[in-house]
Every structure is written in structure tokens, then in C-alpha cells.
Write a protein that holds these residues in place. Structure first.
Motif, PDB file in Angstrom:
ATOM      1  N   LEU A   4       3.296  -4.265  -0.740  1.00 22.81           N
ATOM      2  CA  LEU A   4       4.182  -4.077   0.789  1.00 22.81           C
ATOM      3  C   LEU A   4       3.774  -4.560   1.574  1.00 22.81           C
ATOM      4  N   VAL A   5       2.649  -4.831   2.017  1.00 21.68           N
ATOM      5  CA  VAL A   5       2.319  -5.922   2.820  1.00 21.68           C
ATOM      6  C   VAL A   5       3.245  -7.121   3.073  1.00 21.68           C
ATOM      7  N   GLU A   6       2.850  -7.933   1.667  1.00 20.81           N
ATOM      8  CA  GLU A   6       3.247  -8.784   1.847  1.00 20.81           C
ATOM      9  C   GLU A   6       5.049  -8.062   1.881  1.00 20.81           C
ATOM     10  N   ARG A   7       5.599  -7.916   1.524  1.00 24.91           N
ATOM     11  CA  ARG A   7       6.752  -7.525   1.969  1.00 24.91           C
ATOM     12  C   ARG A   7       7.294  -7.387   3.398  1.00 24.91           C
ATOM     13  N   THR A   8       6.293  -6.810   4.219  1.00 18.75           N
ATOM     14  CA  THR A   8       7.000  -6.107   5.798  1.00 18.75           C
ATOM     15  C   THR A   8       6.074  -6.726   6.704  1.00 18.75           C
ATOM     16  N   ARG A   9       4.737  -7.586   6.573  1.00 18.07           N
ATOM     17  CA  ARG A   9       3.788  -8.442   7.336  1.00 18.07           C
ATOM     18  C   ARG A   9       3.896  -7.996   8.795  1.00 18.07           C
ATOM     19  N   PRO A  10       3.167  -6.255   8.623  1.00 15.89           N
ATOM     20  CA  PRO A  10       2.130  -5.440  10.110  1.00 15.89           C
ATOM     21  C   PRO A  10       1.085  -5.948  10.041  1.00 15.89           C
ATOM     22  N   GLY A  11       0.241  -7.676   9.923  1.00 16.38           N
ATOM     23  CA  GLY A  11      -0.886  -8.018  10.409  1.00 16.38           C
ATOM     24  C   GLY A  11      -1.487  -8.787   8.955  1.00 16.38           C
ATOM     25  N   PRO A  12      -2.871  -8.585   9.655  1.00 17.73           N
ATOM     26  CA  PRO A  12      -3.618  -9.493   8.683  1.00 17.73           C
ATOM     27  C   PRO A  12      -4.280  -8.257   7.884  1.00 17.73           C
ATOM     28  N   PHE A  13      -4.387  -8.659   6.130  1.00 17.24           N
ATOM     29  CA  PHE A  13      -4.877  -7.530   5.318  1.00 17.24           C
ATOM     30  C   PHE A  13      -5.340  -7.951   3.681  1.00 17.24           C
ATOM     31  N   TRP A  14      -6.119  -8.128   3.030  1.00 17.31           N
ATOM     32  CA  TRP A  14      -6.805  -8.823   2.240  1.00 17.31           C
ATOM     33  C   TRP A  14      -7.248  -7.548   1.479  1.00 17.31           C
ATOM     34  N   PRO A  15      -7.158  -8.454   0.110  1.00 15.32           N
ATOM     35  CA  PRO A  15      -8.172  -7.336  -0.959  1.00 15.32           C
ATOM     36  C   PRO A  15      -9.553  -6.345  -0.674  1.00 15.32           C
ATOM     37  N   ARG A  16      -9.337  -6.799   0.149  1.00 14.96           N
ATOM     38  CA  ARG A  16     -11.333  -5.817   0.699  1.00 14.96           C
ATOM     39  C   ARG A  16     -10.449  -4.384   1.883  1.00 14.96           C
ATOM     40  N   THR A  17      -9.865  -5.195   2.582  1.00 15.38           N
ATOM     41  CA  THR A  17      -9.838  -4.561   3.682  1.00 15.38           C
ATOM     42  C   THR A  17      -9.484  -3.248   4.567  1.00 15.38           C
ATOM     43  N   ARG A  18      -9.348  -2.286   2.953  1.00 11.24           N
ATOM     44  CA  ARG A  18      -8.977  -0.884   3.124  1.00 11.24           C
ATOM     45  C   ARG A  18     -10.932  -0.586   2.568  1.00 11.24           C
ATOM     46  N   GLU A  19     -11.518  -1.563   3.103  1.00  8.53           N
ATOM     47  CA  GLU A  19     -12.755  -1.018   2.679  1.00  8.53           C
ATOM     48  C   GLU A  19     -13.504  -0.427   4.519  1.00  8.53           C
ATOM     49  N   LEU A  20     -12.522  -1.306   5.188  1.00 11.37           N
ATOM     50  CA  LEU A  20     -12.806  -0.719   6.746  1.00 11.37           C
ATOM     51  C   LEU A  20     -12.798   0.299   7.388  1.00 11.37           C
ATOM     52  N   GLY A  21     -12.206   0.989   6.274  1.00  9.86           N
ATOM     53  CA  GLY A  21     -11.922   2.858   6.939  1.00  9.86           C
ATOM     54  C   GLY A  21     -11.008   3.193   5.339  1.00  9.86           C
ATOM     55  N   THR A  22     -10.095   4.524   6.192  1.00 10.24           N
ATOM     56  CA  THR A  22      -9.374   5.468   5.350  1.00 10.24           C
ATOM     57  C   THR A  22      -8.155   5.109   5.410  1.00 10.24           C
ATOM     58  N   TYR A  23      -7.320   4.790   4.012  1.00  7.71           N
ATOM     59  CA  TYR A  23      -5.609   4.169   3.884  1.00  7.71           C
ATOM     60  C   TYR A  23      -4.862   5.399   3.700  1.00  7.71           C
ATOM     61  N   LEU A  24      -4.230   5.804   4.563  1.00 11.83           N
ATOM     62  CA  LEU A  24      -2.966   6.677   3.977  1.00 11.83           C
ATOM     63  C   LEU A  24      -1.303   6.077   3.420  1.00 11.83           C
ATOM     64  N   GLY A  25      -1.073   6.096   2.335  1.00 16.79           N
ATOM     65  CA  GLY A  25       0.205   6.122   1.592  1.00 16.79           C
ATOM     66  C   GLY A  25       1.353   7.673   2.031  1.00 16.79           C
ATOM     67  N   ILE A  26       2.404   6.668   1.733  1.00 21.02           N
ATOM     68  CA  ILE A  26       3.616   8.012   1.166  1.00 21.02           C
ATOM     69  C   ILE A  26       4.289   7.340   0.080  1.00 21.02           C
ATOM     70  N   ARG A  27       4.495   8.055  -1.125  1.00 23.63           N
ATOM     71  CA  ARG A  27       5.469   7.508  -2.373  1.00 23.63           C
ATOM     72  C   ARG A  27       6.885   8.239  -2.375  1.00 23.63           C
ATOM     73  N   ASP A  28       7.966   7.009  -3.030  1.00 22.07           N
ATOM     74  CA  ASP A  28       8.630   7.930  -3.409  1.00 22.07           C
ATOM     75  C   ASP A  28       9.120   7.361  -4.652  1.00 22.07           C
ATOM     76  N   GLY A  29       8.924   8.301  -5.831  1.00 26.64           N
ATOM     77  CA  GLY A  29       9.219   8.185  -7.429  1.00 26.64           C
ATOM     78  C   GLY A  29       8.064   7.459  -7.537  1.00 26.64           C
ATOM     79  N   GLY A  30       7.214   7.652  -7.181  1.00 25.14           N
ATOM     80  CA  GLY A  30       5.522   7.528  -7.905  1.00 25.14           C
ATOM     81  C   GLY A  30       5.907   5.564  -7.032  1.00 25.14           C
ATOM     82  N   ARG A  31       6.237   5.607  -6.391  1.00 31.81           N
ATOM     83  CA  ARG A  31       6.462   3.539  -5.073  1.00 31.81           C
ATOM     84  C   ARG A  31       5.969   4.198  -3.773  1.00 31.81           C
ATOM     85  N   LEU A  32       4.969   3.188  -3.739  1.00 36.33           N
ATOM     86  CA  LEU A  32       3.882   2.732  -2.637  1.00 36.33           C
ATOM     87  C   LEU A  32       5.212   2.887  -1.743  1.00 36.33           C
TER      88      LEU A  32
END
Length: 233
Positions: free
Chosen positions: A122-150
Motif C-alpha cells: 500500500l505504501v509503494e502505491r500511495t507514497r505517504p512517506g518513509p515506511f520500511w519492513p520494521r516501521t510498524r514497531e514504532l507504534g500502533t498501526y491501524l487499517g481498513i479492509r475492503d473485501g479482505g484487501r487492505l
């Protein structure tokens, strides 16, 4: 916007690396940076001497990227500039509360380690800023799914004392216009306030749509910032 409790936000990377994110830091002398795969942000003291810049260069390695975020001091002239970006720092007002109870929104889910491949896509397609494989360890990440897709996500990044930065707010192109970003930011605001901290965020000055959204949600501009990246000698 004056806020005497916001002084730590003048050095959000350094304050985070010395405090809440110390377990994710690499350090040499007065210089510090995040572990590989977590973030590229680096920090030096407010008045660094040449030895401190040398320490940061040794931490990162020869010819490596140094993301100095909004550091007000510039490195030595043999550090090659990579980018400069004008931005804004916005704060949640002291005593402010979300305009509705976002935590009851059943469409918002917490993302974990198993979701990282989808988050990176999703980050690759939207380019919100730096995000790496371990970035989620910085804190809580929330998402919304549509038909199972993030299709949308947002999360917590820098954590200076008393504050949490909201970052990586992004929505897939085919899912925009449905209020997903607002729902996620409200949910994060509610979580941050519940632990007696205040939310803040950064945004590119040219991203007028995002600025308008954050201001509608209640954020207020504190100051202009300049983001800079360099390559070590």
C-alpha cells in the motif's frame, strides 16, 4: 501556535531515540539513528561539533543515506545533499477531543506483523512517506479492509515525551473519497489521548488536501519545518 509543552517537538527524532524508542536506536557519542529496517531518521545534539558528525557518519557507513528530518543544523559541506522538502508541524490542541467516538468504529482494525507485506504494498502505491519492513514497531498501526484487501492505513511513528506522531496516512487510489483517512486518524487520536499523550503530525507544505483534512479534524499548525536528507562522505 504557542504551546509551552511542545518544546520537545523541535527535536522529535532525538527526543524519541533518547526516550520511548531507545530500544530501537543505534548510538555513538552524541549521534543516534534507528535500527536498519525501522526508520532512516538520524539525530545529533542541538550544537554538534565535527566529532559528532563523524560519529553519525560512522554509525551510518560511508556513502549512506542520512535522513536528518527537521534538524535545524546542517552537516559539514562534504555531506552530499539528497533532498529538501518544506513542511508543516501540526498539533492536536490541548484539551481537544475527537468529534465522535472513533474507537466504536468496527471497520478499523489493528495491523500486525502478518500484515507487513500488504502495508508495504500500500505504501509503494500511495507514497505517504518513509515506511520500511520494521516501521510498524514504532507504534500502533491501524487499517481498513475492503473485501479482505487492505485499502487504507495510518499509524504511530515518533514518540517524544508526552506526544505521539501520526504518520503513514494513506488510502489506495480506488478507495479514496470514502472518509477512510479521517476514520483512521480519529481512531489514533482517541488512542493517544486515552494514554494521556497528545497527537501531532508532519505534512508536506504542498500537500494542501492533507493539510485541509487535518485542520478539519482539529489539528492546528505549530510551525513550518524543512526536511533534509544527505549522503555521508
Amino acid at each position: 501556535m504557542a504551546d509551552r509543552d511542545a518544546a520537545v517537538l523541535d527535536d522529535p527524532v532525538g527526543e524519541s531515540l533518547r526516550g520511548h524508542h531507545a530500544h530501537l536506536a543505534r548510538r555513538r557519542g552524541g549521534a543516534a539513528t534507528y535500527l536498519p529496517g525501522v526508520a532512516t531518521f538520524s539525530a545529533v545534539s542541538t550544537d554538534p561539533d565535527p566529532g559528532e558528525w563523524a560519529d553519525l557518519a560512522r554509525l551510518l557507513g560511508r556513502g549512506e543515506f542520512a535522513d536528518l528530518f527537521s534538524c535545524p543544523v546542517l552537516p559539514p559541506p562534504d555531506w552530499e545533499p539528497v533532498f529538501v522538502l518544506d513542511g508543516l508541524q501540526l498539533l492536536w490542541p490541548d484539551g481537544g477531543s475527537p468529534d465522535r467516538p472513533a474507537e466504536t468504529d468496527t471497520g478499523v482494525v489493528e495491523l500486525g506483523a502478518d500484515d507487513v507485506p500488504e502495508m508495504l504494498d500500500l505504501v509503494e502505491r500511495t507514497r505517504p512517506g518513509p515506511f520500511w519492513p520494521r516501521t510498524r514497531e514504532l507504534g500502533t498501526y491501524l487499517g481498513i479492509r475492503d473485501g479482505g484487501r487492505l485499502v487504507a492505513m495510518a499509524g504511530e511513528r515518533l514518540r517524544p515525551p508526552g506526544w505521539t506522531e501520526i504518520s503513514a496516512v494513506c488510502t489506495a487510489p480506488d478507495a479514496r473519497g470514502r472518509g477512510h483517512a479521517a476514520r483512521l486518524v480519529r481512531a489514533l487520536v482517541a488512542r493517544i489521548l486515552a494514554r494521556s499523550e497528545r497527537p501531532f503530525l508532519h505534512v508536506a507544505e504542498a500537500n494542501t488536501g492533507a493539510i485541509a483534512l487535518y485542520e478539519r479534524l482539529g489539528f492546528e499548525v505549530r510551525r513550518h519545518v524543512t526536511f533534509r536528507g544527505f549522503r555521508t562522505p
